[in-house]
Enzyme design. Structure first.
Site: not given
Length: 383
Positions: A32, A113, A180, A215, A237-238
């Protein structure tokens, strides 16, 4: 859940589609306000081979054209592209997907989500409580769209339920399944390691392409994950927010290791892209914090400047260039934090809370605008 039959030819079509888009291994995850066009293009320059749009709200996409205009942007080189939607109504989801199907390669359903706003809106991972509805959502897309449907899920605490869930999605028409390896309750990636064994089990239980998520901090992790799970690709993502060059092949060599100033360089490159591809500043600012990362714990004056209300792209560029000069003058490759661990954690929590509040307020405003227009239309029709 009773066994479900897989439609004849659906698995072959899934693999044909995957090969047609180049069998991409390195995917920019849907985020997002953070996987927008400019950021996707930056990641593609540095090794990403496929990307997802930010999560799009299906009802807002249908009822509020300005919403879709801002949140769904793309260009010719932004391919392959997966347009991700959240939804809880098959008809609305289909209408929203039809608005973008000619400008993307696939439409993805967000089933992962875990945030509070998803609970409130009854979408994302909270649809796991209603698997028949998920089946109808996927089927509505797979039988009516001109492009394939894909899904991103989280796992159940019970492995068998996860495997039944994955098989159901395949039977409903899902062509690529991103898994995920955390449950719905495991919201913070840093608190819980993703379950690669569960991802591997899903990959062995279905016949369609499976992507792994969780991971992954380095390119070595990407390859380790694919080797362990058997997944055809990895979604990040992160880690990608912090290092948009995560997927660059050179990352596996000593010469390609991340340099101290590389976050500054990547931010400057990103700002060049935002100058060409219009990007809301809230997204730009979020990326800047991620890319400059830990150095902001040492150069706290620059962090303060990034929190100024008058911050814009020009000032952000100046900050990145100044930080680059400061790092080069230090003679070391790591920051020495001026903030304590507690202060840093508090600052990160406040920043996360601010971003969450802004996101919820934007969605609330858009929904309010939509409902107001609807009330006006109903009133006019009754006159």
């Amino acid at each position: 859940m009773p066994p479900v039959a897989v439609p004849a030819g659906s698995v072959e079509r899934a693999w044909e589609f995957f090969r047609k888009i180049g069998s991409p291994k390195f995917h920019v995850a849907p985020m997002v306000d953070q996987s927008e066009l400019a950021f996707r293009l930056l990641c593609r320059r540095h090794g990403a081979t496929a990307a997802y749009t930010p999560m799009l709200h299906s009802r807002l996409s249908v009822d509020t054209p300005k919403y879709l205009e801002e949140h769904f942007t793309t260009c010719d080189i932004d391919r392959p592209l997966f347009a991700q939607f959240c939804a809880n109504d098959p008809a609305t989801l289909l209408r929203a997907a039809q608005l973008v199907q000619e400008r993307c390669d696939a439409v993805d359903l967000n089933l992962g989500c875990p945030q509070r706003i998803a609970r409130k809106g009854r979408y994302g991972a909270f649809l796991m409580d209603d698997l028949p509805l998920i089946e109808r959502l996927v089927s509505a897309l797979s039988t009516s769209l001109a492009v394939p449907v894909t899904c991103k899920i989280r796992i159940f605490p019970e492995l068998q339920r996860t495997l039944e869930y994955a098989r159901m999605l395949q039977a409903a028409g899902c062509s690529i399944l991103a898994v995920h390896g955390r449950t719905r309750d495991q919201k913070r990636a840093r608190d819980t390691r993703a379950d690669w064994d569960a991802i591997k089990a899903v990959r062995e239980a279905v016949d369609i392409p499976v992507l792994a998520n969780g991971n992954v901090r380095t390119l070595a992790d990407v390859h380790a994950c694919m080797d362990y799970t058997g997944a055809v690709g990895v979604m990040s993502a992160e880690a990608l927010l912090e290092d948009p060059a995560l997927f660059a092949p050179s990352r596996l060599t000593p010469e390609g290791a991340r340099r101290p100033t590389e976050g500054c360089e990547l931010l400057l490159e990103y700002l060049e892209l935002t100058a060409t591809h219009s990007t809301p500043f809230r997204m730009i600012r979020g990326h800047a914090f991620s890319m400059l990362g830990d150095w902001l714990t040492e150069f706290t004056d620059l962090r303060d400047r990034m929190n100024d209300y008058g911050l814009d792209e020009a000032r952000l560029k100046e900050i990145a260039e100044e930080m680059q000069q400061r790092i080069n003058s230090l003679g070391r490759d790591h920051p020495v934090p001026k903030l304590s661990a507690r202060q840093l954690a508090r600052a990160e929590m406040e920043e996360s809370k601010r971003a969450a509040v802004e996101g919820q307020q934007r969605e609330s405003d858009a929904l309010q605008e939509m409902e107001t227009k609807r009330d006006v239309a109903v009133a006019a029709a009754s006159c």
